[in-house]
Design a protein around this motif. Sequence first.
Motif, PDB file in Angstrom:
ATOM      1  N   GLY A  80       0.774  -1.233   0.000  1.00 39.31           N
ATOM      2  CA  GLY A  80       0.000   0.000   0.000  1.00 39.31           C
ATOM      3  C   GLY A  80       0.803   1.280   0.000  1.00 39.31           C
ATOM      4  O   GLY A  80       0.253   2.361   0.233  1.00 39.31           O
ATOM      5  N   PHE A  81       2.108   1.211  -0.280  1.00 42.53           N
ATOM      6  CA  PHE A  81       2.945   2.412  -0.327  1.00 42.53           C
ATOM      7  C   PHE A  81       2.919   3.012  -1.739  1.00 42.53           C
ATOM      8  O   PHE A  81       2.795   2.294  -2.736  1.00 42.53           O
ATOM      9  CB  PHE A  81       4.395   2.079   0.018  1.00 42.53           C
ATOM     10  CG  PHE A  81       4.663   1.833   1.477  1.00 42.53           C
ATOM     11  CD1 PHE A  81       5.416   2.732   2.223  1.00 42.53           C
ATOM     12  CD2 PHE A  81       4.172   0.699   2.115  1.00 42.53           C
ATOM     13  CE1 PHE A  81       5.684   2.506   3.560  1.00 42.53           C
ATOM     14  CE2 PHE A  81       4.435   0.459   3.457  1.00 42.53           C
ATOM     15  CZ  PHE A  81       5.196   1.370   4.184  1.00 42.53           C
ATOM     16  N   ASN A  82       3.089   4.319  -1.820  1.00 40.40           N
ATOM     17  CA  ASN A  82       3.513   4.953  -3.065  1.00 40.40           C
ATOM     18  C   ASN A  82       5.020   4.741  -3.158  1.00 40.40           C
ATOM     19  O   ASN A  82       5.766   5.192  -2.283  1.00 40.40           O
ATOM     20  CB  ASN A  82       3.201   6.454  -3.058  1.00 40.40           C
ATOM     21  CG  ASN A  82       1.728   6.739  -3.238  1.00 40.40           C
ATOM     22  OD1 ASN A  82       1.024   6.003  -3.922  1.00 40.40           O
ATOM     23  ND2 ASN A  82       1.247   7.807  -2.623  1.00 40.40           N
ATOM     24  N   VAL A  83       5.458   4.071  -4.205  1.00 40.44           N
ATOM     25  CA  VAL A  83       6.869   3.686  -4.308  1.00 40.44           C
ATOM     26  C   VAL A  83       7.534   4.438  -5.460  1.00 40.44           C
ATOM     27  O   VAL A  83       7.019   4.437  -6.581  1.00 40.44           O
ATOM     28  CB  VAL A  83       7.017   2.164  -4.523  1.00 40.44           C
ATOM     29  CG1 VAL A  83       8.464   1.790  -4.800  1.00 40.44           C
ATOM     30  CG2 VAL A  83       6.502   1.415  -3.291  1.00 40.44           C
ATOM     31  N   LEU A  84       8.652   5.065  -5.156  1.00 37.54           N
ATOM     32  CA  LEU A  84       9.490   5.686  -6.179  1.00 37.54           C
ATOM     33  C   LEU A  84      10.730   4.815  -6.358  1.00 37.54           C
ATOM     34  O   LEU A  84      11.539   4.659  -5.438  1.00 37.54           O
ATOM     35  CB  LEU A  84       9.887   7.105  -5.752  1.00 37.54           C
ATOM     36  CG  LEU A  84      10.799   7.876  -6.730  1.00 37.54           C
ATOM     37  CD1 LEU A  84      10.182   7.939  -8.115  1.00 37.54           C
ATOM     38  CD2 LEU A  84      11.072   9.278  -6.197  1.00 37.54           C
ATOM     39  N   HIS A  85      10.855   4.218  -7.544  1.00 38.87           N
ATOM     40  CA  HIS A  85      11.971   3.308  -7.844  1.00 38.87           C
ATOM     41  C   HIS A  85      12.464   3.640  -9.255  1.00 38.87           C
ATOM     42  O   HIS A  85      12.036   3.049 -10.242  1.00 38.87           O
ATOM     43  CB  HIS A  85      11.485   1.862  -7.756  1.00 38.87           C
ATOM     44  CG  HIS A  85      12.590   0.850  -7.884  1.00 38.87           C
ATOM     45  ND1 HIS A  85      12.395  -0.396  -8.454  1.00 38.87           N
ATOM     46  CD2 HIS A  85      13.894   0.881  -7.533  1.00 38.87           C
ATOM     47  CE1 HIS A  85      13.529  -1.077  -8.431  1.00 38.87           C
ATOM     48  NE2 HIS A  85      14.455  -0.313  -7.889  1.00 38.87           N
ATOM     49  N   PRO A  86      13.395   4.604  -9.375  1.00 35.79           N
ATOM     50  CA  PRO A  86      13.798   5.110 -10.682  1.00 35.79           C
ATOM     51  C   PRO A  86      15.148   4.567 -11.137  1.00 35.79           C
ATOM     52  O   PRO A  86      15.861   3.900 -10.397  1.00 35.79           O
ATOM     53  CB  PRO A  86      13.890   6.618 -10.426  1.00 35.79           C
ATOM     54  CG  PRO A  86      14.380   6.683  -8.992  1.00 35.79           C
ATOM     55  CD  PRO A  86      13.865   5.456  -8.275  1.00 35.79           C
ATOM     56  N   MET A  87      15.509   4.897 -12.367  1.00 34.49           N
ATOM     57  CA  MET A  87      16.809   4.509 -12.919  1.00 34.49           C
ATOM     58  C   MET A  87      17.261   5.565 -13.919  1.00 34.49           C
ATOM     59  O   MET A  87      16.448   6.176 -14.620  1.00 34.49           O
ATOM     60  CB  MET A  87      16.705   3.135 -13.593  1.00 34.49           C
ATOM     61  CG  MET A  87      17.985   2.634 -14.252  1.00 34.49           C
ATOM     62  SD  MET A  87      19.480   2.693 -13.230  1.00 34.49           S
ATOM     63  CE  MET A  87      19.106   1.440 -11.993  1.00 34.49           C
ATOM     64  N   SER A 767       1.484  -8.784  -9.206  1.00 32.97           N
ATOM     65  CA  SER A 767       2.321  -7.737  -8.614  1.00 32.97           C
ATOM     66  C   SER A 767       1.518  -6.585  -8.038  1.00 32.97           C
ATOM     67  O   SER A 767       2.075  -5.702  -7.385  1.00 32.97           O
ATOM     68  CB  SER A 767       3.295  -7.194  -9.662  1.00 32.97           C
ATOM     69  OG  SER A 767       2.588  -6.734 -10.803  1.00 32.97           O
ATOM     70  N   GLN A 768       0.211  -6.578  -8.266  1.00 36.63           N
ATOM     71  CA  GLN A 768      -0.626  -5.494  -7.749  1.00 36.63           C
ATOM     72  C   GLN A 768      -1.638  -5.987  -6.713  1.00 36.63           C
ATOM     73  O   GLN A 768      -2.559  -5.268  -6.338  1.00 36.63           O
ATOM     74  CB  GLN A 768      -1.348  -4.798  -8.914  1.00 36.63           C
ATOM     75  CG  GLN A 768      -0.386  -4.067  -9.839  1.00 36.63           C
ATOM     76  CD  GLN A 768      -1.069  -3.412 -11.030  1.00 36.63           C
ATOM     77  OE1 GLN A 768      -2.205  -3.731 -11.370  1.00 36.63           O
ATOM     78  NE2 GLN A 768      -0.374  -2.483 -11.674  1.00 36.63           N
ATOM     79  N   GLN A 769      -1.441  -7.208  -6.228  1.00 31.69           N
ATOM     80  CA  GLN A 769      -2.323  -7.748  -5.193  1.00 31.69           C
ATOM     81  C   GLN A 769      -1.917  -7.189  -3.822  1.00 31.69           C
ATOM     82  O   GLN A 769      -0.764  -6.852  -3.595  1.00 31.69           O
ATOM     83  CB  GLN A 769      -2.246  -9.272  -5.162  1.00 31.69           C
ATOM     84  CG  GLN A 769      -2.674  -9.931  -6.453  1.00 31.69           C
ATOM     85  CD  GLN A 769      -4.024  -9.440  -6.943  1.00 31.69           C
ATOM     86  OE1 GLN A 769      -5.027  -9.532  -6.223  1.00 31.69           O
ATOM     87  NE2 GLN A 769      -4.059  -8.892  -8.143  1.00 31.69           N
TER      88      GLN A 769
END
Length: 844
Positions: A80-87, A767-769
């Motif tokens: 349930g987090f807003n996740v920032l995972h960039p590259m 991945s969205q469960q």
Amino acid sequence: MSTQRKQFPFSEFEPKWQQQWIEGGAFRAKNPGDAGFDATKPKFYILDMFPYPSGDGLHVGHVEGYTATDILARFHRMRGFNVLHPMGWDAFGLPAEQYAIKTGQHPRVTTARNIENFRRQLQAVGFSFDWDREVSTTDPEYFRWTQWIFLQLYNSWFNPASKKAEPISSYTGADPDSVRLAYVAEMPVNWCQQLGTVLANEEVVDGKSEVGGFPVERRPLRQWMLRITAFAERLIEGLDGLDWPEGIKLLQRNWIGRSEGASVKFQEEKTGTAIEVFTTRPDTLFGATYMILAPEHSLVSEITTAEQKEAVEKYRLSVASKSDLDRTELNKEKSGVFTGAHAINPVNGERIPIWIADYVLMGYGTGAIMAVPAHDERDFEFAQKFSLPVREVVRPTEPCAGCCSGEGVAINSLFLDGLPTAEAKRQITAWLEEKSLGRGTVNFKLRDWLFSRQRYWGEPFPIVWENGNHRAISGGELPLIQPDMEDFKPTGTPEPPLSKARDWVRYSETAERETNTMPQWAGSCWYYLRFCDARNSERFIGQPADDYWMGKNAKPGGVDLYIGGTEHAVLHLLYARFWHKVLFDLGHLTTPEPFQRLVNQGMILGPDGQKMSKSRGNVVTPDSVIAEYGADSLRLYEMFMGPLEQMKPWSMKGVEGVYRFLGRVWRLAMEENQEGEWVLSKDLQEIPLNNQQLRVAHATIKKVTSDIGDLAFNTAISQMMVFTNEFVNATPRPIEALRILLPLLSPFAPHLAEELWSRLGFAGLASQQPWPVHDEALLVENEIELVVQVNGKVRERLRVPKDSTKEQIEKAALESPKVVEATAGLSIAKVIVVPGKLVNIVAK
């Protein structure tokens, strides 16, 4: 494995899911203000250290850290987090320029090709990066803001009263250029003639360039410098609030090198010139029997006698090719030359000789030391070699032979005699201040950051020179892009390659552009900020994005978890923290620190136990592993090898092992029909899990959840193997087991989890469960397992309630189908129940 039948058809579905995730924006992180952004969710900003896209591409060692961050990113999204995972790409630098010089191909072309290959490789492993935020330091829309940040440094100063960076307009002194955070100075630098550029100390090995192995010499050059030393105290203090390994914090503190002591003025005998030294042991002043200046010290030429001039100049020339590291190795043999001059020791008026020696650096203290050989190891070795006097002035607390560098009681020191070291330090410092011969001071080993490079492939400085003075160009002129040049080879002199572009250099009738470029460090100092708001054309990071992604947790650091190798444990982290603090002081940022939690992954060695390198021929590429075993096997093995922080050797047998495990997971749901096609297993049924299955399932949920939080990925995988073993032979097999397992497995092996989830007809993406939650009550062991023997042979393993009576156990055993089959046609003579262990049935 290539000659064997695949355990599961990974080559068919892995590319499919990778494409679907990217095209569907499955891992796109919304920003404040975006449609659908939910500000009530907690945030998790997880970051990999900025990779340099070399022509060699990725090897499996690079994949380790990226897999760890990807598991954590996927895990937090499901929770349930807003996740920032960039590259993105740290793409300026010397290697690209050297390759361009060798091939004649513009570095922009080779850099773009390398980035394309790196991106392809990362996407082939299935990493859940938000590719909409991809940045490259070579993109003018990115380095526009790198140049803008440099102007913030140029247009600010460190106010010692407020201990903060402030606009230069607030400085009331007569010479603002003397206090700017970005300033010009003539400094002794590592000059490489063949590379045509200045090199940082860490780019010089044994007097030669790390790239190419070319000779390096020390020479004074006009350089841009950043006044990081002004922030030394804050850079130390800020470490306390960060969740970093203590070893990394210690490396940072040691590099900054805070030390308390006194500055003391010695006088050169003939000229009367003051020579200031810094010492942490002013209590040993009476034991100073000679002085040493750094060979580069400005006074050397002035004080050297005619008789010693030739020897001094010869020695200075020999030292010019050595790096600071070469000069300060503790085990190296001491060398030096007497200048012929003498100084006066201020505490006793004694005349002492002045030498030069390479172990004294201009970059630390004042470039001059008082030598106390009785109480300093390096001074002692030097004195022994050149037969200089050794005078004991501290009687050590613990007896020692030769040089005694510890504390004790002052002796042979006049008014200090009999005082313990701490009190002797205090009294001598007060005496020096009273006599105007010195002062108590704090010194730092940290030096200001040399920020110039004589290169083409780097960010141009937004600076022009007019009538010998420098000034900034306006923000509206950014980005300042380097000109297209066919000849970007070094000039053979300290004049940078950009000096050849005369039309570009000419800014106006009276002004010319700065022709040095920024070092590769520049773009990597702030990339984590741009990721938060990568498409903002008005600011380097917008206030709402900064508030949410960097400041929402009310902790000093904004990035929640930063993972990378220990090679960046000092300088990259130090430089990023410095820039961040300046921007924070000037009101541009929310938090005082960039990275809240730091984890360093261990190195993955080649199959031969050596560091992977082309020269050793032991490099394993992700492409080769994916072709043979699939991306999920690569990911799973990288995490199953052992604890993330440990160094580990690569093993293809280990890859095969996790590949077979994934095959067992696949066969929980799938089986082959007569045509060799994979179809859903006939064993799957919508039936509830029995008590034992429930216990294993919820124990797995609990352990995998806990282990991911602890970065113990290897033990989380082990527990999922336990789960799989529990169900692989179950007939019928509850389909609910897969509803539980696949979300748990999804962060580790996302392609297989996604494919099975889809084939089983479950809604949405695996991945969205929502992340499964365990029920503690189901973990309580309410049953026991008993071995059931018939005439001494084990026929059954029976699970019964813990509180079952002997009569109930006997009844359950006799009704067991396997026991009924084993006793068919026989009569039961005796039943022996051993509580908690076994049931022995005697039949005739």
